[in-house]
Design a protein around this motif. Sequence first.
Motif, PDB file in Angstrom:
ATOM      1  N   LYS A 275     -40.790  43.755 -15.297  1.00 25.59           N
ATOM      2  CA  LYS A 275     -42.148  43.367 -14.988  1.00 25.59           C
ATOM      3  C   LYS A 275     -42.475  42.131 -14.548  1.00 25.59           C
ATOM      4  CE  LYS A 275     -46.248  43.084 -18.143  1.00 25.59           C
ATOM      5  NZ  LYS A 275     -46.746  42.962 -19.913  1.00 25.59           N
ATOM      6  N   ALA A 276     -41.618  41.391 -14.934  1.00 22.90           N
ATOM      7  CA  ALA A 276     -41.816  39.590 -14.397  1.00 22.90           C
ATOM      8  C   ALA A 276     -41.457  39.801 -12.936  1.00 22.90           C
ATOM      9  CB  ALA A 276     -40.731  38.790 -15.068  1.00 22.90           C
ATOM     10  N   ASP A 277     -40.355  40.621 -12.443  1.00 18.44           N
ATOM     11  CA  ASP A 277     -39.914  40.614 -11.154  1.00 18.44           C
ATOM     12  C   ASP A 277     -41.329  41.217 -10.175  1.00 18.44           C
ATOM     13  OD1 ASP A 277     -37.533  39.967 -11.564  1.00 18.44           O
ATOM     14  OD2 ASP A 277     -36.568  41.958 -11.633  1.00 18.44           O
ATOM     15  N   GLY A 283     -46.721  37.579  -6.561  1.00 22.92           N
ATOM     16  CA  GLY A 283     -47.214  36.016  -6.320  1.00 22.92           C
ATOM     17  C   GLY A 283     -47.558  35.609  -7.421  1.00 22.92           C
ATOM     18  N   GLU A 284     -47.850  36.220  -8.653  1.00 25.83           N
ATOM     19  CA  GLU A 284     -48.271  35.606  -9.845  1.00 25.83           C
ATOM     20  C   GLU A 284     -47.286  34.771 -10.784  1.00 25.83           C
ATOM     21  OE1 GLU A 284     -50.601  38.562 -11.923  1.00 25.83           O
ATOM     22  OE2 GLU A 284     -51.345  39.273  -9.923  1.00 25.83           O
ATOM     23  N   LEU A 285     -46.834  33.653 -10.325  1.00 28.78           N
ATOM     24  CA  LEU A 285     -45.881  32.856 -11.118  1.00 28.78           C
ATOM     25  C   LEU A 285     -45.995  32.826 -12.543  1.00 28.78           C
ATOM     26  CD1 LEU A 285     -44.976  30.257  -8.205  1.00 28.78           C
ATOM     27  CD2 LEU A 285     -43.654  32.129  -9.000  1.00 28.78           C
ATOM     28  N   ASN A 286     -46.888  32.383 -12.865  1.00 30.34           N
ATOM     29  CA  ASN A 286     -47.267  32.195 -14.307  1.00 30.34           C
ATOM     30  C   ASN A 286     -46.930  33.527 -15.176  1.00 30.34           C
ATOM     31  OD1 ASN A 286     -47.919  29.438 -14.147  1.00 30.34           O
ATOM     32  ND2 ASN A 286     -49.884  29.910 -13.836  1.00 30.34           N
ATOM     33  N   GLU A 287     -47.611  34.612 -14.834  1.00 31.52           N
ATOM     34  CA  GLU A 287     -47.297  35.671 -15.386  1.00 31.52           C
ATOM     35  C   GLU A 287     -45.787  36.268 -15.304  1.00 31.52           C
ATOM     36  OE1 GLU A 287     -48.901  37.781 -17.434  1.00 31.52           O
ATOM     37  OE2 GLU A 287     -50.684  36.416 -17.144  1.00 31.52           O
ATOM     38  N   ALA A 288     -45.133  35.940 -14.372  1.00 28.13           N
ATOM     39  CA  ALA A 288     -43.850  36.269 -14.046  1.00 28.13           C
ATOM     40  C   ALA A 288     -43.111  35.255 -15.147  1.00 28.13           C
ATOM     41  CB  ALA A 288     -43.177  36.011 -12.677  1.00 28.13           C
ATOM     42  N   TRP A 289     -43.183  34.205 -15.100  1.00 28.15           N
ATOM     43  CA  TRP A 289     -42.328  33.278 -15.993  1.00 28.15           C
ATOM     44  C   TRP A 289     -42.513  33.626 -17.426  1.00 28.15           C
ATOM     45  CZ3 TRP A 289     -38.336  30.751 -16.525  1.00 28.15           C
ATOM     46  CH2 TRP A 289     -38.364  29.582 -17.650  1.00 28.15           C
ATOM     47  N   ASN A 290     -43.863  34.110 -17.762  1.00 32.47           N
ATOM     48  CA  ASN A 290     -44.111  34.304 -19.188  1.00 32.47           C
ATOM     49  C   ASN A 290     -43.125  35.649 -19.600  1.00 32.47           C
ATOM     50  OD1 ASN A 290     -46.022  32.315 -19.550  1.00 32.47           O
ATOM     51  ND2 ASN A 290     -47.736  33.663 -19.103  1.00 32.47           N
ATOM     52  N   ASN A 291     -43.307  36.606 -18.638  1.00 34.84           N
ATOM     53  CA  ASN A 291     -42.240  37.520 -19.088  1.00 34.84           C
ATOM     54  C   ASN A 291     -40.895  37.377 -18.933  1.00 34.84           C
ATOM     55  OD1 ASN A 291     -43.841  40.356 -19.255  1.00 34.84           O
ATOM     56  ND2 ASN A 291     -44.965  39.071 -17.875  1.00 34.84           N
ATOM     57  N   TYR A 292     -40.309  36.380 -18.042  1.00 41.74           N
ATOM     58  CA  TYR A 292     -39.051  35.914 -17.898  1.00 41.74           C
ATOM     59  C   TYR A 292     -38.515  35.357 -19.275  1.00 41.74           C
ATOM     60  CZ  TYR A 292     -38.399  37.223 -12.914  1.00 41.74           C
ATOM     61  OH  TYR A 292     -38.174  37.699 -11.709  1.00 41.74           O
ATOM     62  N   ARG A 293     -39.217  34.621 -19.784  1.00 43.98           N
ATOM     63  CA  ARG A 293     -39.106  33.883 -20.892  1.00 43.98           C
ATOM     64  C   ARG A 293     -38.894  34.764 -21.853  1.00 43.98           C
ATOM     65  NH1 ARG A 293     -43.067  28.991 -22.507  1.00 43.98           N
ATOM     66  NH2 ARG A 293     -44.456  30.896 -22.644  1.00 43.98           N
ATOM     67  N   PHE A 294     -39.843  35.632 -22.177  1.00 41.35           N
ATOM     68  CA  PHE A 294     -39.537  36.478 -23.391  1.00 41.35           C
ATOM     69  C   PHE A 294     -38.279  37.318 -23.291  1.00 41.35           C
ATOM     70  CE2 PHE A 294     -42.216  40.518 -25.634  1.00 41.35           C
ATOM     71  CZ  PHE A 294     -41.280  39.812 -26.713  1.00 41.35           C
ATOM     72  N   SER A 295     -38.159  37.690 -22.087  1.00 41.86           N
ATOM     73  CA  SER A 295     -36.918  38.463 -21.903  1.00 41.86           C
ATOM     74  C   SER A 295     -35.763  37.801 -22.122  1.00 41.86           C
ATOM     75  CB  SER A 295     -36.684  38.778 -20.283  1.00 41.86           C
ATOM     76  OG  SER A 295     -35.578  39.717 -19.944  1.00 41.86           O
ATOM     77  N   MET A 296     -35.590  36.519 -21.812  1.00 40.79           N
ATOM     78  CA  MET A 296     -34.398  35.542 -22.337  1.00 40.79           C
ATOM     79  C   MET A 296     -34.600  35.395 -23.899  1.00 40.79           C
ATOM     80  SD  MET A 296     -34.203  32.896 -19.091  1.00 40.79           S
ATOM     81  CE  MET A 296     -36.071  32.135 -19.084  1.00 40.79           C
ATOM     82  N   GLU A 297     -35.522  35.338 -24.316  1.00 38.01           N
ATOM     83  CA  GLU A 297     -35.549  35.264 -25.701  1.00 38.01           C
ATOM     84  C   GLU A 297     -35.166  36.457 -26.615  1.00 38.01           C
ATOM     85  OE1 GLU A 297     -39.603  34.547 -26.540  1.00 38.01           O
ATOM     86  OE2 GLU A 297     -39.977  32.628 -25.922  1.00 38.01           O
ATOM     87  N   LEU A 298     -35.471  37.482 -25.937  1.00 37.44           N
ATOM     88  CA  LEU A 298     -34.921  38.865 -26.433  1.00 37.44           C
ATOM     89  C   LEU A 298     -33.564  38.972 -26.101  1.00 37.44           C
ATOM     90  CD1 LEU A 298     -37.791  41.368 -25.475  1.00 37.44           C
ATOM     91  CD2 LEU A 298     -37.441  40.327 -27.660  1.00 37.44           C
ATOM     92  N   ALA A 299     -32.937  38.305 -25.410  1.00 38.19           N
ATOM     93  CA  ALA A 299     -31.372  38.421 -24.909  1.00 38.19           C
ATOM     94  C   ALA A 299     -30.852  37.096 -24.798  1.00 38.19           C
ATOM     95  CB  ALA A 299     -31.307  39.727 -23.774  1.00 38.19           C
ATOM     96  N   PRO A 300     -30.674  36.076 -25.572  1.00 36.74           N
ATOM     97  CA  PRO A 300     -30.497  34.945 -25.306  1.00 36.74           C
ATOM     98  C   PRO A 300     -28.905  34.571 -24.896  1.00 36.74           C
ATOM     99  CG  PRO A 300     -30.844  35.362 -27.766  1.00 36.74           C
ATOM    100  CD  PRO A 300     -31.299  36.377 -26.993  1.00 36.74           C
ATOM    101  N   MET A 301     -28.188  35.758 -25.315  1.00 33.21           N
ATOM    102  CA  MET A 301     -26.842  35.467 -25.032  1.00 33.21           C
ATOM    103  C   MET A 301     -26.116  36.284 -23.912  1.00 33.21           C
ATOM    104  SD  MET A 301     -25.711  33.446 -27.339  1.00 33.21           S
ATOM    105  CE  MET A 301     -26.337  32.968 -28.750  1.00 33.21           C
TER     106      MET A 301
END
Length: 383
Positions: A275-277, A283-301
């Motif tokens: 979704k972030a991709d 070109g919606e960087l803020n929305e992309a980053w919010n989803n990237y960050r959530f993705s990393m929170e869900l799979a931190p390792m």
Amino acid sequence: LECFFVFFVQFDLKNLTFVRGFGEKGRDISFETKNVVYRFTFYHDAIKMIQKKPFLGWGGGGWAARYFSFQSHTYYTKFPHSFFLNTLIETGIIGLAFLLLFLFYSLRIYIIHSYQDQSLSITHFLGVGVFFIFLHSSIDLNFAMGAYQIFAWTLLALLLSSISLQKIKLSIPLIIPLLFSLLFFVVSIFWGNAEYYYQLGNEYRANNDLVHSAQAWETAIRLNPWHDGALYQMSNLSSDIYLQTKKDEFLQLAMEKNQKALAIEPFNYEYLRQKADLFLLKGELNEAWNNYRFSMELAPMVLGNYEKILFAFLNFINSQNKTMDPSTINQIKVYTEAVYHLYFENQSKSTQPNPPSEALNFLKRDIDKLIGGGNAVNSMTEN
């Protein structure tokens, strides 16, 4: 009941799976073996999940959907190697209590019957077998296999049906179990065929046959509208076609398929990264980053997740480099620095920390070469 038991014994003696399995495990009994160490890790992480939702649990498939968020270190398993812990994760204390109550009641009936019937019969052997099957399932993933679980519950049902239960009088019309069996049979046909077409689509995609892969995945979705894997693959395919054609309808289709996949599996880190991709492509960087960050929170390792996020930013830079304004460049600096540092931060919490891979280092280095790095304002990562 006797016929069922004889069939199982003949089948097993022919294949020697039961005997050989116990022999192999017997030679491997040690608290220092890799399997045992990993099991303790699974159990430790399972308890962390249970503490978050102790009463009602996480729902069906809860472990597979959320265990990445609770990992002590990187590993991949769709079952916590314990039927009872998995039940506790999925249904909470309430569900486990009902399960244990039923099993205890069944054991009580069997013990009472055994005292009343002192003759040596197959029923006694089956009772012991059922007991050890459920006991072993507390430390292994055998109940993760559908056929094994059906066998275990069928064996328990046959055992109880062979015991006269005079105090229990249940009057259930025969049509009810027949209808349930028929419904299960029909659903299994549709879902089984859906999985076949899903795998077929994957094979076509591996051979770069876009048309047939799309047809196969669409068929899988028609047969099973809740097949999130097929929806995810269709979204990937649509975004790839968009990159080739630059036609907005394919990007829109990719977003729609991704949203449907996330509606089924809202905590899947890969779907969120996808979704972030897609937001990044828009070109919606803020929305992309919010989803990237959530993705990393869900799979931190999961190292691969960080690598793919940096790779997506690198592709975005290469496609937009000549037209990016200073504020966009600064945003990307912040986000890519955050991805890199989040990996180190999460690895510091791991019981088996891993250094960044060469791929992660190279991606970060390439991004820094293109836009420069290290001078961004870190407070932007909190947006």
